[in-house]
Design a protein around this motif. Structure first.
Motif, PDB file in Angstrom:
ATOM      1  N   GLU A 122     -27.916  -8.851 -50.411  1.00  0.00           N
ATOM      2  CA  GLU A 122     -28.854  -7.870 -49.879  1.00  0.00           C
ATOM      3  C   GLU A 122     -29.405  -7.033 -51.020  1.00  0.00           C
ATOM      4  OE1 GLU A 122     -26.547  -7.122 -45.601  1.00  0.00           O
ATOM      5  OE2 GLU A 122     -27.339  -5.442 -46.762  1.00  0.00           O
ATOM      6  N   GLY A 123     -30.546  -6.385 -50.766  1.00  0.00           N
ATOM      7  CA  GLY A 123     -31.068  -5.463 -51.760  1.00  0.00           C
ATOM      8  C   GLY A 123     -30.319  -4.140 -51.705  1.00  0.00           C
ATOM      9  N   PRO A 124     -30.453  -3.311 -52.741  1.00  0.00           N
ATOM     10  CA  PRO A 124     -29.806  -1.997 -52.743  1.00  0.00           C
ATOM     11  C   PRO A 124     -30.324  -1.136 -51.587  1.00  0.00           C
ATOM     12  CG  PRO A 124     -30.587  -2.577 -54.942  1.00  0.00           C
ATOM     13  CD  PRO A 124     -31.164  -3.572 -54.009  1.00  0.00           C
ATOM     14  N   THR A 125     -29.411  -0.391 -50.979  1.00  0.00           N
ATOM     15  CA  THR A 125     -29.757   0.520 -49.888  1.00  0.00           C
ATOM     16  C   THR A 125     -29.588   1.947 -50.371  1.00  0.00           C
ATOM     17  OG1 THR A 125     -28.963  -1.077 -48.251  1.00  0.00           O
ATOM     18  CG2 THR A 125     -29.213   1.201 -47.522  1.00  0.00           C
ATOM     19  N   PHE A 126     -30.625   2.756 -50.193  1.00  0.00           N
ATOM     20  CA  PHE A 126     -30.571   4.154 -50.619  1.00  0.00           C
ATOM     21  C   PHE A 126     -29.491   4.914 -49.840  1.00  0.00           C
ATOM     22  CE2 PHE A 126     -31.950   8.194 -52.065  1.00  0.00           C
ATOM     23  CZ  PHE A 126     -31.910   9.047 -50.974  1.00  0.00           C
ATOM     24  N   LEU A 127     -28.690   5.696 -50.575  1.00  0.00           N
ATOM     25  CA  LEU A 127     -27.620   6.472 -49.950  1.00  0.00           C
ATOM     26  C   LEU A 127     -27.931   7.959 -49.944  1.00  0.00           C
ATOM     27  CD1 LEU A 127     -24.168   5.180 -51.243  1.00  0.00           C
ATOM     28  CD2 LEU A 127     -24.904   5.416 -48.869  1.00  0.00           C
ATOM     29  N   ILE A 128     -28.100   8.507 -51.133  1.00  0.00           N
ATOM     30  CA  ILE A 128     -28.247   9.948 -51.273  1.00  0.00           C
ATOM     31  C   ILE A 128     -28.862  10.239 -52.636  1.00  0.00           C
ATOM     32  CG2 ILE A 128     -25.927  10.271 -52.263  1.00  0.00           C
ATOM     33  CD1 ILE A 128     -25.723  12.856 -50.564  1.00  0.00           C
ATOM     34  N   SER A 129     -29.546  11.352 -52.734  1.00  0.00           N
ATOM     35  CA  SER A 129     -30.164  11.717 -54.007  1.00  0.00           C
ATOM     36  C   SER A 129     -29.939  13.192 -54.298  1.00  0.00           C
ATOM     37  CB  SER A 129     -31.669  11.416 -53.984  1.00  0.00           C
ATOM     38  OG  SER A 129     -32.312  12.181 -52.971  1.00  0.00           O
ATOM     39  N   ILE A 130     -30.241  13.581 -55.536  1.00  0.00           N
ATOM     40  CA  ILE A 130     -30.125  14.983 -55.912  1.00  0.00           C
ATOM     41  C   ILE A 130     -31.127  15.295 -57.005  1.00  0.00           C
ATOM     42  CG2 ILE A 130     -28.286  14.552 -57.621  1.00  0.00           C
ATOM     43  CD1 ILE A 130     -27.079  17.279 -56.677  1.00  0.00           C
ATOM     44  N   SER A 131     -31.757  16.426 -56.871  1.00  0.00           N
ATOM     45  CA  SER A 131     -32.675  16.907 -57.892  1.00  0.00           C
ATOM     46  C   SER A 131     -31.902  17.769 -58.883  1.00  0.00           C
ATOM     47  CB  SER A 131     -33.766  17.751 -57.228  1.00  0.00           C
ATOM     48  OG  SER A 131     -34.447  18.530 -58.172  1.00  0.00           O
ATOM     49  N   SER A 132     -32.408  17.870 -60.093  1.00  0.00           N
ATOM     50  CA  SER A 132     -31.707  18.636 -61.127  1.00  0.00           C
ATOM     51  C   SER A 132     -31.695  20.134 -60.863  1.00  0.00           C
ATOM     52  CB  SER A 132     -32.328  18.359 -62.499  1.00  0.00           C
ATOM     53  OG  SER A 132     -33.683  18.746 -62.508  1.00  0.00           O
ATOM     54  N   ILE A 133     -32.449  20.606 -59.874  1.00  0.00           N
ATOM     55  CA  ILE A 133     -32.414  22.035 -59.549  1.00  0.00           C
ATOM     56  C   ILE A 133     -31.212  22.362 -58.665  1.00  0.00           C
ATOM     57  CG2 ILE A 133     -34.898  22.296 -59.796  1.00  0.00           C
ATOM     58  CD1 ILE A 133     -35.099  22.334 -56.747  1.00  0.00           C
ATOM     59  N   LYS A 134     -30.506  21.329 -58.217  1.00  0.00           N
ATOM     60  CA  LYS A 134     -29.314  21.522 -57.395  1.00  0.00           C
ATOM     61  C   LYS A 134     -28.090  21.027 -58.140  1.00  0.00           C
ATOM     62  CE  LYS A 134     -31.152  21.046 -52.731  1.00  0.00           C
ATOM     63  NZ  LYS A 134     -30.970  20.304 -51.453  1.00  0.00           N
TER      64      LYS A 134
END
Lengths: 113, 117
Positions: B42-54
């Motif tokens: 399968e292709g990669p599935t997005f889980l979670i992200s974070i911006s550098s301001i957090k």
């Protein structure tokens, strides 16, 4: 809601041949990026298409080329195939050119013999 | 030169316990980070992200922590479930200003997580 779809899922080609891989982005997305994932490695960026233009290119030779159509779908072409081109080719789509949440297709497994 | 490193190729955790996956980066221009999960075929599935301001972002059982000074982020999964067994990829991007890294995700090599029932 259809996600990112890629075709074909598997492909076997002979060294020196040319190959075309296809990608339809997730509904509502206008940007397509292509990645190559070799065995045991993370995906490596090949290039991104936005507004039918190649916006950025990774460290891949000119044998790798692409195209984006008005309906946002995209093709990846590889000429003069080498054994080392054997890999999983992933297409990712996003809204706009910033990868804040890129969605990937299942990939095309290319084997060069 | 690997700009995103996942130094643990594999991790085994008991079901119900915490899984901690680590990622280090070297490029100071990176300001947006993502975690993907990938099952075989399968292709990669997005889980979670974070911006550098957090420095922290939570979504259900998944929490990502970012330590900008150490150029380190980690993904915590609590509690771990057998269905979490997969390869986890850390990815980074440079959103601002628009530069060479803006349009691509730079991935680590992945960590294979095995959750033992």
């Amino acid at each position: 809601d259809a996600g990112v779809t890629q075709s074909p899922t598997h492909l076997i080609k002979t060294r020196g041949q040319q190959v075309t891989l296809r990608c339809s982005p997730k509904s509502g997305h206008d940007t397509v990026s292509w990645y190559q994932q070799a065995l045991g490695q993370g995906p490596q960026f090949i290039f991104q298409y936005y507004e039918e233009e190649e916006r950025q290119r990774g460290n891949f030779p000119d044998r790798f080329s692409g195209h984006q159509f008005p309906n946002y779908s995209s093709e990846l072409n590889v000429n003069a195939l080498l054994l080392g081109d054997s890999a999983l080719y992933l297409c990712a789509s996003s809204l706009g050119h910033l990868n804040t949440e890129a969605f990937f297709g299942q990939g095309t497994r290319l084997t060069v013999v | 030169d690997q700009q995103v490193k996942q130094n643990s190729p594999s991790l085994s955790v008991q079901e119900g316990r915490i899984s901690i996956l680590n990622c280090d980066y070297t490029n100071s221009m990176f300001d947006y980070f993502l975690w993907y999960k990938k099952y075989p075929a399968e292709g990669p599935t997005f889980l979670i992200s974070i911006s550098s301001i957090k420095d922290k972002n939570e979504d259900g059982r998944f929490t990502v922590f970012l330590n900008k000074s150490a150029k380190h982020l980690s993904l915590h999964i609590v509690p771990s479930q057998p269905g979490d067994s997969a390869v986890y990829f850390c990815a980074a991007s440079a959103l601002f200003p628009s530069g060479a890294g803006s349009y691509q995700l730079t991935f680590g090599k992945g960590t294979k997580l095995s959750v033992i029932p």
